[in-house]
Motif scaffolding. Structure first.
Motif, short mmCIF file in Angstrom:
data_model
loop_
_atom_site.label_atom_id
_atom_site.label_comp_id
_atom_site.label_asym_id
_atom_site.label_seq_id
_atom_site.Cartn_x
_atom_site.Cartn_y
_atom_site.Cartn_z
N TYR A 168 -4.65 30.89 -16.31
CA TYR A 168 -3.81 29.69 -16.32
C TYR A 168 -3.88 29.04 -14.94
N PHE A 169 -3.73 27.72 -14.94
CA PHE A 169 -3.74 26.97 -13.69
C PHE A 169 -2.55 26.03 -13.67
N ILE A 170 -2.11 25.72 -12.47
CA ILE A 170 -0.99 24.80 -12.30
C ILE A 170 -1.42 23.70 -11.34
N GLN A 171 -0.89 22.51 -11.55
CA GLN A 171 -1.18 21.39 -10.67
C GLN A 171 0.13 20.65 -10.45
N VAL A 172 0.46 20.43 -9.19
CA VAL A 172 1.72 19.77 -8.85
C VAL A 172 1.43 18.31 -8.52
N GLU A 173 2.25 17.44 -9.07
CA GLU A 173 2.10 16.01 -8.86
C GLU A 173 3.44 15.44 -8.41
N LEU A 174 3.41 14.66 -7.32
CA LEU A 174 4.63 14.04 -6.80
C LEU A 174 4.45 12.52 -6.78
N ASN A 175 5.42 11.81 -7.31
CA ASN A 175 5.40 10.35 -7.31
C ASN A 175 6.27 9.83 -6.18
N PHE A 176 5.72 8.94 -5.39
CA PHE A 176 6.47 8.32 -4.29
C PHE A 176 6.59 6.82 -4.55
N ASP A 177 7.81 6.34 -4.52
CA ASP A 177 8.08 4.92 -4.72
C ASP A 177 8.66 4.36 -3.43
N ARG A 178 7.87 3.55 -2.74
CA ARG A 178 8.26 3.01 -1.43
C ARG A 178 9.59 2.25 -1.51
N THR A 179 9.83 1.53 -2.62
CA THR A 179 11.07 0.77 -2.73
C THR A 179 12.30 1.68 -2.78
N GLU A 180 12.15 2.84 -3.41
CA GLU A 180 13.26 3.79 -3.46
C GLU A 180 13.51 4.42 -2.09
N VAL A 181 12.43 4.75 -1.37
CA VAL A 181 12.57 5.36 -0.04
C VAL A 181 13.27 4.37 0.90
N LYS A 182 12.89 3.11 0.84
CA LYS A 182 13.47 2.08 1.73
C LYS A 182 14.97 1.92 1.54
N LYS A 183 15.45 2.21 0.34
CA LYS A 183 16.90 2.09 0.07
C LYS A 183 17.73 3.02 0.96
N TYR A 184 17.12 4.13 1.40
CA TYR A 184 17.86 5.13 2.15
C TYR A 184 17.61 5.07 3.65
N LEU A 185 16.79 4.13 4.11
CA LEU A 185 16.51 4.01 5.54
C LEU A 185 17.37 2.92 6.16
N PRO A 186 17.94 3.19 7.34
CA PRO A 186 18.71 2.15 8.03
C PRO A 186 17.79 0.99 8.46
N GLU A 187 18.37 -0.16 8.62
CA GLU A 187 17.61 -1.37 9.00
C GLU A 187 16.81 -1.17 10.29
N GLU A 188 17.38 -0.43 11.25
CA GLU A 188 16.67 -0.19 12.52
C GLU A 188 15.36 0.57 12.28
#
Length: 82
Positions: free
Chosen positions: A35-55
């Motif tokens: 058996y084999f496993i493969q990990v996949e991660l989705n990154f959405d830049r718009t979602e990440v930006k929601k949590y970053l301060p304006e600075e």
């Protein structure tokens, strides 16, 4: 099932024991098969930006740094059954 054909199952699973115990989900594996496993991660830049301060967003822009947007996927990794 056709022999020598790859079968892909896409399912979200938890790797935390407490979540597995509460869900009641489990898999049965044949120790004679590979058996084999493969990990996949989705990154959405718009979602990440929601949590970053304006600075921080301003600093990224000034330094011409872009937040990754897309999918990161590992190679297929053998699943070792003990």
């Amino acid at each position: 099932m056709v022999p020598d054909k790859e079968k892909t199952i896409s399912k979200k699973i938890s790797i935390f024991k407490k979540d597995l115990e509460s869900s009641g989900a489990y898999y049965t594996f044949d120790k004679k098969k590979d058996y084999f496993i493969q990990v996949e991660l989705n990154f959405d830049r718009t979602e990440v930006k929601k949590y970053l301060p304006e600075e921080q967003l301003d600093s990224l822009k000034k330094n011409n740094i872009k937040i990754f947007h897309g999918i990161l996927k590992t190679k297929k990794i053998p699943l070792i059954l003990d």
